[in-house]
Design an enzyme around this catalytic site. Sequence first.
Site, short mmCIF file in Angstrom:
data_model
loop_
_atom_site.label_atom_id
_atom_site.label_comp_id
_atom_site.label_asym_id
_atom_site.label_seq_id
_atom_site.Cartn_x
_atom_site.Cartn_y
_atom_site.Cartn_z
N CYS A 1 0.23 -1.42 -0.29
CA CYS A 1 -0.50 -0.12 -0.09
C CYS A 1 1.20 1.49 0.18
CB CYS A 1 -1.15 -0.12 0.74
SG CYS A 1 -2.67 1.19 0.74
N HIS B 1 -3.57 -5.53 0.48
CA HIS B 1 -2.95 -5.58 2.44
C HIS B 1 -3.37 -7.33 2.77
CE1 HIS B 1 -2.33 -1.19 3.95
NE2 HIS B 1 -3.19 -1.15 2.73
N GLU C 1 -2.10 -8.36 5.51
CA GLU C 1 -2.29 -8.94 6.94
C GLU C 1 -3.30 -8.55 7.04
OE1 GLU C 1 -1.19 -6.33 4.76
OE2 GLU C 1 -1.20 -4.42 5.65
#
Lengths: 967, 275
Positions: free
Chosen positions: B95, B222, B224
């Site tokens: 990002c 993303h 995570e």
Amino acid sequence: MSQRIEVITVSEDGRAKVLEQNFARQGKKVSVRIVDTYTVEDDIKKQADLQALSKSFVNPVTQKLLSRGEEGDFDWAVEIGFLPGVTDNIGHTVSELAKLTLNDNQPVYSSQVIFLKGALSEDDVKKLSSGLYNPLIQRAAIKNADTYKKDGGMDAVVPKVKLDNKGIAVDDVDLNISDEDLAKIGKDGIENADGTRRGPLGMSLLYMQAVQNYFKKLGRRAKDIEIETLAQTWSEHCKHTIFASPIDEVKDGLYKHYIKRATQEIRNARGKDDICVSVFKDNSGGIVFDKDWLITDKVETHNSPSALDPFGGAITGIVGVNRDCVGFGRGAKPVLNRYGFCLADPHSNPEFYRGKGKVNKALSPATIMKGVIAGVNHGGNCSGIPTPQGFLYFDDRYAGKPLVFAGTVGLIPRQIGEHKGHEKKAQVGDLIVMVGGKVGRDGIHGATFSSVALDEGSPATAVQIGDPITQKKFSDAIVKDIRDLGLYNAITDNGAGGLSSSVGEMGGDTNGFHVELDKVPLKYPGMQPWEIWISESQERMTLAVPPKNIEKLQSLLAKRGSESWVIGTFTDSGKCHVTWHGDTVMEIDMEFLHDGLPETPLKTTFTRGGEKEPTIAEPSDYAQTLKNMLSRLNICSKEFVATQYDHNVQGSSVLGPLQGKGRVFAEATVSRPVLNNPRGVVLSQGLAPRYSDIDTYHMATAALDIAVRNAVAAGCPIEHLAILDNFCWCSSEEPERLGQLKRACEAIFNMSVVYKTPFISGKDSMFNDFKGYDGSDNPVKISIPPTLLVSGIGVVENVSQSVSIDPKAVGDSVYIIGETKDELGASEYYWMNGKLGNNVPETDAEINLGIYETITKVNKQNLIASALPVTLGGTGVTLAKKCIASGLGMDIKIETDLRLDTFLFSESTGRVVVTVAPNDINAFEKLFGDMANKIGTVVEKPALKINSFEVKIADLETAYKSPLKDF
Amino acid sequence: MAIKSLVLTGYGINSEEETSFAFEQAGFKSQIRHINDLAENPKELDDVQVLCVPGGFSYGDDTGSGNAFAQKMRLTLWDSLKKFIERDTLTIGICNGCQIVANLGLAPAIDKKYGERFVAVTHNLTARYQCRWVDVAVQETNSPWLAGIKKFHIPVAHGEGRFMMADETLKTLQDMKQIALRFVKPDGSPAKGEFPYSPNGSTDDIAGVTDPTGRILTLMPHPERGMFTWQRDDYAVLKDRARREGKTLPERADGLQLFENAAQYFGAANARKTA
């Protein structure tokens, strides 16, 4: 010599495209190019230096430094920049980069040039650009292509604040004057030498007399800074005088008698199961998360600033409440944000002016809406705090004063070293340390709109713009690095009242302080001592630091790119002592500062509102009626807000703001803030302002019930749920309005002690009235409907017990839990029919508690497959939303003594529509008994069928999603 | 020997904690480092196998996302970074980290011209921040980060995620198989720029690119935030289905594999801990 550094985007630019679409909606076909501009006062002479620096703001793939003649074809150029003194974050960043790259330490001022190509008159351009900037904080310059070329571009404007140090003085103020003159000081401010006044102090004659007596006793004249400090400290904003004053027979005041007492009774009743840890005494309230952690919560309002500058008002609202989190105990880490906006219909365009003769036009509802949404967007997203939960509520009475709610949830260890996480206390001898940004004239007497035109060189003081990155830097440094080292004894936010308030409060720990005002760093020279002391410049916190730790603390902050300054010492002198270059400019007793304000007993009256229960014809086309209901602003989708707020950062989102594949806007969310811990935090909100038109008692009970019900339905056990109150009232000097307030307080006391949901924090804003003139220059006053927002925060032991709103499987049974009564008073349905009515929903807390306890029980066994409370719009709307969320249809049979429209749109509280899997029906029905009634089944066919009428889900979805789709 | 990852932070980066947590889940010993601390002691990089620039809002996105932070890294860390990537290490930008890595010229770095900017990651076509779940297909790639992965259901959250580049750059990236990830529709067919499947209007639906070695991956989504099932947007549906079928809901979701791949690259197979 000043220099403009201009960067043109040569590839397709998403920003320009959206502007073009925006202009097209206003009927103008225009092509747009955007040039980002950075102006410096001393030009960067070497081309190599400019090239090196420009790497940080020119992307060679899509942009280049603009040379004259390369603008392309255009007819008009519009430049928008900031006025002097307004926070310019982009300029600040480029300035930092210049320092880093070239060791060039000068301010940089950002602006944007917009090139327009199209058939536009000068008036057209003025009109289009008026939607692009706020004259209170920004300037716009317009040139046609010929002038632009003749002048060699736009003019270089350096918006530097021009004040000088001449005339800085602390004035003595003679208070041995008539009551009339005293009152004038209280109302319009201290008189300057030239006869002008410094701006309202908001002090009543009674307060001014107390100040007069105090200085008479001291036998000396008051200094201006002393009076300004007392005005700040005693303000409604800081002391909540209306909630503190004796009112009718309630001698201990509304806050102590109803709110605080409710929490105390609940805590006593709960005994060892008490969830409260730190309530009402800190910047946020704190409850138990688990054995290792506390969660904290605080919801603030930022209404007046948002009416003037919606973006600035909302961003300072959200980053301000973030500091209430960092300022809890020894410093909590912000883990969730929430928001709420009460606004006028953005499709309307009422004409109101603040001044007579059509001056100072109030912003349009659409401008306010876009601005406040963008403010929370920038503040929340930049700070890396997920913002999952919020609402938008519409009523045209919010046209003059929008309500902007901003809340932050924090996480803090229960034990930090040898201290409890929530305990802090400044010690005698601790240094007073200010951390964060420098001080300007921001927000001085800011809540009062000044009609004086802002001229070049005068800083815009009325509004403030947040700088979330400056705050993020010190907030991370404190919460993630410094807090656990035990380098400070206390920490608090610099919010309303600035240093006067934060140092004043912390000085209460030691009973005194000494501040050297000349040590406070300034954004620009020329500020008066009293201004420095009460300035509300953002992004600052105050710490109490033992001298032995100061070096380490300051060097750690510096390593994180944060500045800090020692400005004084905490003492036990019993005095607030402030000096300016060694001279004492303030010396008043701590006791007088905090407890010297006289009591003002209040009297109330109350008259129930409402009208005769209306007779309206039963709908001939129920399908259309249901679609019309779904398209109402208070019911339709707010997806466009949810998707622009980062709700996934920190990786904690479990149930987000948009649920089901049909993405229906949810009224409660679930998050898992500790990634390796299955516990969840449930957030909810509730409000019902329109019910105030009939009876604020039932408005308040509904607000509280909705907040509790939303949380419980989403999986929060009712025994681990706390609530927060935000009262936004109007005309609070009128006995009738105070009577409404008192009833609302009584109501939430009665409700909360039954539910045993303690209040842990609250805030009020008492004068949300707009006074001005309409389009024909007639005086108007618009008062908001008395509004109580109740926010819920609770803990579920495992997020696997959370329940989303979307039905899961064909064949599941649909139940309505709770009783539907003939309660259409002040409902969305009556409103749609132009009626108010009288039968406002009345809440039976005992019955509802039984329901919520049972839901809590069944959720531990996952017996409910989906749940959505019945709130605004009634059961019909709830069923439709559930169908849209899942894409599955429902076959519903309503058997009722009520007329069908009454059943479908009544807003009786305490109800939840749930779906239950076939295997779970027995267990479910056994636990709920009569409280739940089966009304239908989930079906494959994508349509909602209720008795004899049927609507396709696609049509429901269109009705639900279209009203705000252009925003 | 423990494998080590270093996750950068500072100046508004905000996803360092959950990203570091993801590396730990995959078996790394992970540390979060403020850029000023790393600049003071760049030797620390000699001791780690993975460098991650995570998501956030460095410098508030002022002057274009990632630009300012890239300048800071360029001025304070460039030599150490070059040394780091010359070793057999892995680097990832997520990002805001993706925007930083692209601006820094670590990826795509055509012909290993590290330091040169080939792509811009710029304003979404909606000119609005988009936080939503999307589907991303892994392309033919040599990147160890993506070994064995075909598709991700994964969140994005950005205002500037639109990859833009010259036509010849696009062609080279295609030819050299440096386009690692593309946005697709849920059925796997190309998004073709259609919103919301492509949340930003990115050129050729690009969601992530690699350097020529594949060891440096830079992506807008993303992973995570999509490593556990409970993080998914359809968690409630999956949870309900598993219960009805009498099955245990798998704990892991798509995003975790990417971090595990990194661990596996350094030979730490099955190093994953349970949450």
